[in-house]
Enzyme design. Structure first.
Site, PDB file in Angstrom:
ATOM      1  N   ASP A   1       0.875  -1.178   0.000  1.00  0.00           N
ATOM      2  CA  ASP A   1       0.000   0.000   0.000  1.00  0.00           C
ATOM      3  C   ASP A   1       0.911   1.227   0.000  1.00  0.00           C
ATOM      4  O   ASP A   1       1.097   1.883   1.025  1.00  0.00           O
ATOM      5  CB  ASP A   1      -0.917  -0.020   1.219  1.00  0.00           C
ATOM      6  CG  ASP A   1      -1.872   1.163   1.245  1.00  0.00           C
ATOM      7  OD1 ASP A   1      -1.972   1.873   0.229  1.00  0.00           O
ATOM      8  OD2 ASP A   1      -2.512   1.386   2.292  1.00  0.00           O
ATOM      9  N   ILE A   2       1.503   1.504  -1.138  1.00  0.00           N
ATOM     10  CA  ILE A   2       2.527   2.538  -1.244  1.00  0.00           C
ATOM     11  C   ILE A   2       1.880   3.853  -1.658  1.00  0.00           C
ATOM     12  O   ILE A   2       1.379   3.989  -2.775  1.00  0.00           O
ATOM     13  CB  ILE A   2       3.622   2.125  -2.253  1.00  0.00           C
ATOM     14  CG1 ILE A   2       4.154   0.724  -1.900  1.00  0.00           C
ATOM     15  CG2 ILE A   2       4.738   3.152  -2.265  1.00  0.00           C
ATOM     16  CD1 ILE A   2       4.673   0.577  -0.470  1.00  0.00           C
ATOM     17  N   GLU A   3       1.895   4.808  -0.748  1.00  0.00           N
ATOM     18  CA  GLU A   3       1.201   6.075  -0.977  1.00  0.00           C
ATOM     19  C   GLU A   3       2.120   7.285  -0.849  1.00  0.00           C
ATOM     20  O   GLU A   3       1.654   8.429  -0.826  1.00  0.00           O
ATOM     21  CB  GLU A   3       0.015   6.195  -0.018  1.00  0.00           C
ATOM     22  CG  GLU A   3      -0.966   5.044  -0.152  1.00  0.00           C
ATOM     23  CD  GLU A   3      -2.259   5.268   0.611  1.00  0.00           C
ATOM     24  OE1 GLU A   3      -2.704   6.429   0.702  1.00  0.00           O
ATOM     25  OE2 GLU A   3      -2.817   4.286   1.124  1.00  0.00           O
ATOM     26  N   GLY A   4       3.418   7.038  -0.749  1.00  0.00           N
ATOM     27  CA  GLY A   4       4.356   8.141  -0.638  1.00  0.00           C
ATOM     28  C   GLY A   4       5.774   7.668  -0.847  1.00  0.00           C
ATOM     29  O   GLY A   4       6.035   6.477  -1.018  1.00  0.00           O
TER      30      GLY A   4
ATOM     31  N   ARG B   1      -7.537   6.765   5.071  1.00  0.00           N
ATOM     32  CA  ARG B   1      -7.265   7.608   3.925  1.00  0.00           C
ATOM     33  C   ARG B   1      -8.272   8.735   3.865  1.00  0.00           C
ATOM     34  O   ARG B   1      -9.022   8.891   2.918  1.00  0.00           O
ATOM     35  CB  ARG B   1      -7.278   6.778   2.648  1.00  0.00           C
ATOM     36  CG  ARG B   1      -6.259   5.653   2.696  1.00  0.00           C
ATOM     37  CD  ARG B   1      -6.479   4.683   1.570  1.00  0.00           C
ATOM     38  NE  ARG B   1      -5.469   3.655   1.591  1.00  0.00           N
ATOM     39  CZ  ARG B   1      -5.584   2.535   2.273  1.00  0.00           C
ATOM     40  NH1 ARG B   1      -6.626   2.306   3.024  1.00  0.00           N
ATOM     41  NH2 ARG B   1      -4.617   1.629   2.231  1.00  0.00           N
TER      42      ARG B   1
END
Length: 333
Positions: free
Chosen positions: A160-163, A332
Site C-alpha cells: 500500500d505505497i502512498e508516498g 485515507r
C-alpha cells in the site's frame, strides 16, 4: 469471549504439534472474496484479529501496517504494545496466536507495507531485494532472531505505497517471489497491491506492470473514480484492461475497494445494497478479473451497522452471468 479464546488456544496448540486444523482454504480464483484491513482501529476501537476471523464473512485479512522500512517498524494502533528487549520492534505473541487461528479457519492473512502515513522506501533495487529477504525471514517462511509474530507464518505481503519514491518495488516483489519458489514447500504465498483508483497509480503503476501480483485492491474512494460516482467516472474498466493487457499475471484478481462506513474515508462510501448492485454489474461485464470486495477497515465494516456482513453475504450468494454457481488502511481521509 471465553469460547473463542479456547478455540484460538486449541488451534495454536494443534498447529504447534503439526496437526492441520485448516477449514476450507482461501480461494484466490474466486470472484466473491471479501477482504478486510485490520490493525489501525479507524473506528476508534477494534476487536481482536481472531474475532473477525471467527465468522464466515471475511475470506482474507490484511494486517496494517509495516509502516517503516527498511528500518522495520510496525504499528497496530495499540493492539500490540510490547517490544523485543532493547528494541522498538513490536513483539506480538497474542496476534501470532490469532493469525494461526485465522489460518485454521481458512482465512489468508497478509501484512501490508506502507500506508498513508509512514517513513518508507528503497534507495535502489539492491536495497529492495535485500529487504525482501528480511521480510521473508521476519514474517514469512524464513527464520530470524526477532519475529514480531513468532512462529506464525503469514500468507503474503500487500504493498500500500502512498508516498516516497517508486524505486525498487518491482525488485522487491521479484526477490520475494524467488524465496517463495526456493522454499520448496506446499504453502501458497500471495503478493497484493493497493493502488488508488486513478489509473495508472502514481506510486505503484510501474511496479504493477513489471511484477507478478496475485491480487490488486483498488481503492475506489477518496478520488473522482470512487464508488460514489458510479457509474459516471467509476473506472473498473481501466483496471480490467490493465489486468488483461499489461499485468505480468494475466490471471490477477481485481478487488473493488470500498470504505466500511461513512467515516472510513473522505468520500466513496455507498450502502451495502448499492455496492452489491455495483459488484453484480461488474461481474456481468468483467467476470474474469473480478476478485471480490476489499474494505477499509474491519473496525468500520464489521461494526454495529453490519455493513460488511451484508456485503459479504450478497457477493457470495450472487450467481455470475455465465450461470456458474459461486462457491463460494492507514485511514485515507
Amino acid at each position: 469471549m471465553p469460547n473463542l479464546n479456547i478455540k484460538v488456544f486449541l488451534a495454536s496448540w494443534l498447529i504447534s504439534l503439526g496437526i492441520s486444523t485448516l477449514a476450507s482454504a482461501f480461494d484466490v480464483s474466486s470472484s466473491s472474496n471479501f477482504v478486510a484491513y485490520w490493525g489501525q482501529s479507524s473506528a476508534g476501537s477494534q476487536q481482536s484479529l481472531a474475532e473477525y476471523c471467527s465468522g464466515t464473512a471475511i475470506d482474507a485479512i490484511v494486517i496494517a501496517f509495516l509502516y517503516q522500512f527498511p528500518d522495520t517498524k510496525l504499528d497496530l494502533s495499540g493492539t500490540c504494545k510490547s517490544t523485543f528487549p532493547g528494541s522498538s520492534l513490536l513483539h506480538c505473541p497474542d496476534v501470532a496466536k490469532d493469525i494461526k487461528y485465522c489460518q485454521s479457519q481458512g482465512k489468508a492473512v497478509l501484512l501490508s507495507m506502507g500506508g498513508a502515513a509512514g517513513a518508507y522506501g528503497f534507495s535502489s533495487d539492491a536495497d529492495a531485494s535485500k529487504y525482501a529477504d528480511t521480510v521473508w525471514d521476519m514474517f514469512l517462511g524464513g527464520s530470524a532472531a526477532q519475529r514480531p509474530f513468532d512462529d506464525a507464518v503469514l500468507d503474503g505481503i500487500d504493498l500500500d505505497i502512498e508516498g516516497g519514491s517508486t524505486t525498487g518495488y518491482a525488485a522487491f516483489v521479484s526477490q520475494l517471489r524467488s524465496r517463495f519458489t526456493s522454499s520448496g514447500g506446499s504453502k501458497q504465498y500471495y503478493i497484493a497491491g493497493a493502488p488508488q483508483c486513478v489509473y495508472p497509480d502514481a506510486m505503484l503503476g510501474s511496479t504493477l506492470d513489471a511484477a507478478w501480483f496475485d491480487m490488486v485492491f483498488v481503492q475506489f474512494y477518496n478520488n473522482y473514480c470512487g464508488l460514489n460516482n458510479y457509474p459516471g467516472s467509476f473506472n473498473y474498466d481501466a483496471w480490467d484492461q490493465w489486468a488483461k493487457t499489461k499485468s505480468a499475471n494475466k490471471n490477477v484478481k481485481i478487488f473493488i475497494g470500498a470504505p466500511g462506513s461513512q467515516s472510513a474515508a473522505g468520500s466513496g462510501y455507498v450502502s451495502a445494497s448499492a455496492l452489491a448492485s455495483i459488484v453484480s454489474s461488474v461481474r456481468d461485464k468483467y467476470s474474469s478479473t473480478l476478485g471480490g470486495v476489499m474494505t477499509w477497515d474491519a473496525s468500520q465494516a464489521m461494526g454495529s451497522s453490519m455493513w460488511g456482513q451484508a456485503v459479504s453475504s450478497s457477493i457470495k450468494s450472487a450467481t455470475p452471468a455465465s450461470g456458474t454457481s459461486m462457491r463460494r488502511r492507514r485511514r485515507r481521509n
